[in-house]
Design an enzyme around this catalytic site. Structure first.
Site, short mmCIF file in Angstrom:
data_model
loop_
_atom_site.label_atom_id
_atom_site.label_comp_id
_atom_site.label_asym_id
_atom_site.label_seq_id
_atom_site.Cartn_x
_atom_site.Cartn_y
_atom_site.Cartn_z
CG HIS A 128 96.23 69.51 81.34
ND1 HIS A 128 95.10 69.63 79.64
CD2 HIS A 128 97.40 69.41 81.08
CE1 HIS A 128 96.73 69.55 79.55
NE2 HIS A 128 97.92 69.82 80.28
CG ASP A 140 99.34 68.69 75.86
OD1 ASP A 140 99.14 68.49 77.11
OD2 ASP A 140 99.63 70.11 75.02
CD GLU A 174 97.84 72.65 81.41
OE1 GLU A 174 99.41 72.41 81.12
OE2 GLU A 174 97.74 72.59 79.90
CD GLU A 175 97.07 72.97 76.10
OE1 GLU A 175 97.56 73.98 77.03
OE2 GLU A 175 97.86 71.60 76.54
CG ASP A 203 101.26 68.22 80.67
OD1 ASP A 203 99.92 67.76 79.85
OD2 ASP A 203 100.59 69.40 80.77
CG HIS A 290 100.03 73.30 71.79
ND1 HIS A 290 100.02 74.77 72.71
CD2 HIS A 290 99.49 72.29 72.78
CE1 HIS A 290 100.13 73.99 74.18
NE2 HIS A 290 99.75 72.84 73.66
#
Length: 579
Positions: A128, A140, A174-175, A203, A290
């Site tokens: 992603h 990420d 994706e998130e 990922d 994140h």
């Protein structure tokens, strides 16, 4: 990686592996239909981690210049797509953007296919491209995206003989729930899904306190990934944390074999893992998961290098063949038509492209019901040719079809070529104008439209007559649709869809597409327009839709508008002429 786990008990894959040299894969007898390493695979190249890090730096710069993130639908994401797309196109890839119309943030998947290997034998490698709004999203998932990009560029540079078609994908949204990859899988027909022999997902493959995890580690699909890490004595483990949380999940749910690498997210490293992999036990694999600190400083070069090299090994093991003996297949002409009860012919030619000649058996797949293929002779020595005869029964399915002509070599390599076959009903072309009420002057039928779309409002004059279709233009979040089912006859020489479009906008940007109009026939997107296409007056837009001959399809216009500054998409005089 998406935070919330969608399901439990599924050992699915997120990738993080890498290798610098080729190794012998561990022996594994794959089940029928499961992806297995190609025979006599060439040695995989070393992927320079410095080049992968250079891509990471580009994604960091893109985030910095666009509000600090690369969230799907944002300017940072759009710039990320442009960066990857430009590099791939320059390398010779066939690159397409797929608009995810039902994503949380409307944005595009990026699909790139290397033009080598049989089109119905596909291995996919995906990651992603989007991040979260909290930060630049470098581990990420710029790590997966960058490692994939560099592998694609190296594959193009080396241009080896391919035993399977390699397709790379960079997913959006994706998130927000694996939306981009899910949209892609749902857009595939059953036949297209069957062409995909394995999907590998990558990922978060550079976590600073990372582990070495493989999705479905004991599967035949995972064998090349595990073989490489086993050669480094890494002792990888099953990717438990990532189960159901990344873009391999929609593929697995559709029955496609999956695997991949991952280095870990917010879960904590155990003391046993720290003992064999290094790092800090009791701490998260990625302490900046994140968060705003997920920058280029939040990446382990060692883990990233092993991951990138592992991807190369998997590509070479699954899709690259020995160049010792090889051949090509071609069909001339590349297309033809046949009426029910009749037959047509084409010449299938082969050529020895490397090494010595070999026996090539000929076959065809993708034929519609009621059509058969025969070859005279049924096998040739590479360098020879055969006549292919396609015969249609009296009840053969009418339409246009993509037929794959395959040559199976005695050396274990197969090659293919495409042939487009149009089956007519025997009565010639029943053409003319196929769109009903294309000028919108006769009410709404046979159109299906959102409220207020078909209108004679004087604020946006029609091109001809009084009525037109006016999609969005409210200056607030809104989606309008306009569609009509149309039956396209077979047997005609040309099929042209045409409409006149006026785009009027209050947006002031010259670079960002905030509001969009998507034109579709069936599930295929013909074109996307936006506020960037604004201009005075109407412009005619035309498309060749011969590929839909013999089918009943839906012509659909979808207008979407964001929360501010209107863009109006005004359509008039829609025609589909078959002749």
């Amino acid at each position: 990686m998406k935070r919330r786990i969608l399901t439990a008990g599924l050992a699915l894959a997120v990738l993080t592996g890498g290798v610098a040299t080729a190794v012998a894969p561990a022996s594994a007898a794959p089940a029928a239909g499961v992806l297995a390493p190609a025979a006599q695979a060439l040695a995989a190249p070393d992927i320079a981690v410095a080049n992968v890090q250079a891509h990471l730096a580009q994604f960091q710069t893109i985030a910095t210049q666009n509000g600090g993130n690369r969230r799907a639908g944002s300017a940072g994401y759009t710039a990320s797509v442009a960066y990857v797309k430009t590099r791939l196109q320059a390398a010779g890839y066939t690159v397409t953007e797929q608009v995810c119309t039902d994503c949380t943030y409307r944005s595009n998947n990026l699909i790139a296919e290397w033009p080598g290997g049989p089109a119905d034998q596909v291995v996919m490698f995906g990651s992603h491209l989007d991040g979260v709004s909290a930060g630049p999203g470098i581990n990420d998932n710029a790590t997966g995206s960058s490692a994939l990009l560099e592998n694609a560029l190296v594959l193009a540079q080396q241009n080896p003989t391919m035993t399977k078609r390699v397709r790379f994908a960079w997913w959006t949204d994706e998130e927000q729930g694996l939306n981009g990859s899910d949209f892609y899988v749902r857009s595939l027909s059953a036949t297209q899904r069957g062409y995909i022999k394995g999907y590998y997902n990558f990922d978060m493959i550079g976590s600073v306190n990372g582990g070495y995890f493989i999705n479905r580690i004991t599967s035949a699909t995972a064998a090349p990934l595990k073989a490489y890490w086993d050669s480094l004595n890494i002792q990888p483990e099953e990717n438990v944390e990532g189960q159901g949380r990344s873009d391999d999940y929609p593929f697995a749910q559709a029955g496609i074999q999956t695997s991949g690498y991952a280095a870990g997210a917010s879960a904590r490293k155990t003391s046993a893992q720290a003992a064999k992999w290094g790092g800090t036990s009791g701490s998260a694999y990625d302490p900046c998961y994140h968060r705003s600190c997920d920058t280029t400083s939040n990446v382990s070069a060692t883990v990233l290098n092993r991951s990138a090299d592992g991807i190369a090994y998997a590509i070479w093991q699954t899709a690259v063949g020995s160049a010792t003996n090889d051949f090509s297949v071609a069909v001339s002409p590349a297309s033809g038509s046949v009426q029910r009860g009749a037959s047509t012919t084409a010449t299938v030619s082969t050529a020895t492209t490397a090494g010595t000649a070999q026996t090539v058996g000929l076959s065809a797949t993708g034929l519609p019901a009621g059509v058969t293929a025969s070859f005279s002779p049924s096998s040739v020595t590479s360098g020879g040719s055969a006549t292919m005869t396609l015969s249609a029964s009296a009840s053969a399915a009418v339409g246009t079809y993509s037929v794959t002509v395959r040559g199976a070599g005695s050396g274990g390599v197969s090659r293919s070529a495409s042939y487009t076959l149009t089956v007519g009903g025997g009565g010639g072309c029943a053409g003319g104008q196929l769109i009903g009420n294309g000028g919108f002057e006769s009410g709404s039928s046979p159109w299906t439209a959102s409220s207020g779309v078909i209108t004679n409002d004087a604020d946006q004059p029609a091109r001809t007559g009084s009525y037109k279709a006016w999609l969005v233009g409210y200056g607030s979040t809104r989606t309008d649709t306009l569609s009509q089912s149309v039956t396209i006859p077979a047997g005609c020489a040309s099929y042209t869809l045409s409409f006149w479009l006026h785009v009027d906008t209050a947006e002031t940007t010259t670079s960002t597409a905030y509001d969009r109009l998507v034109v579709q026939v069936g599930t295929a997107t013909l074109a996307t327009y936006s506020n960037l296409n604004a201009a005075a007056g109407y412009t005619q837009r035309s498309f060749n839709v011969a590929g839909y001959a013999g089918q009943t399809v839906t012509l659909k216009f979808t207008g979407t508008e964001d929360a501010s500054l209107q863009t109006s998409f005004v359509i008039d005089d829609v025609t589909l002429q078959a002749s």
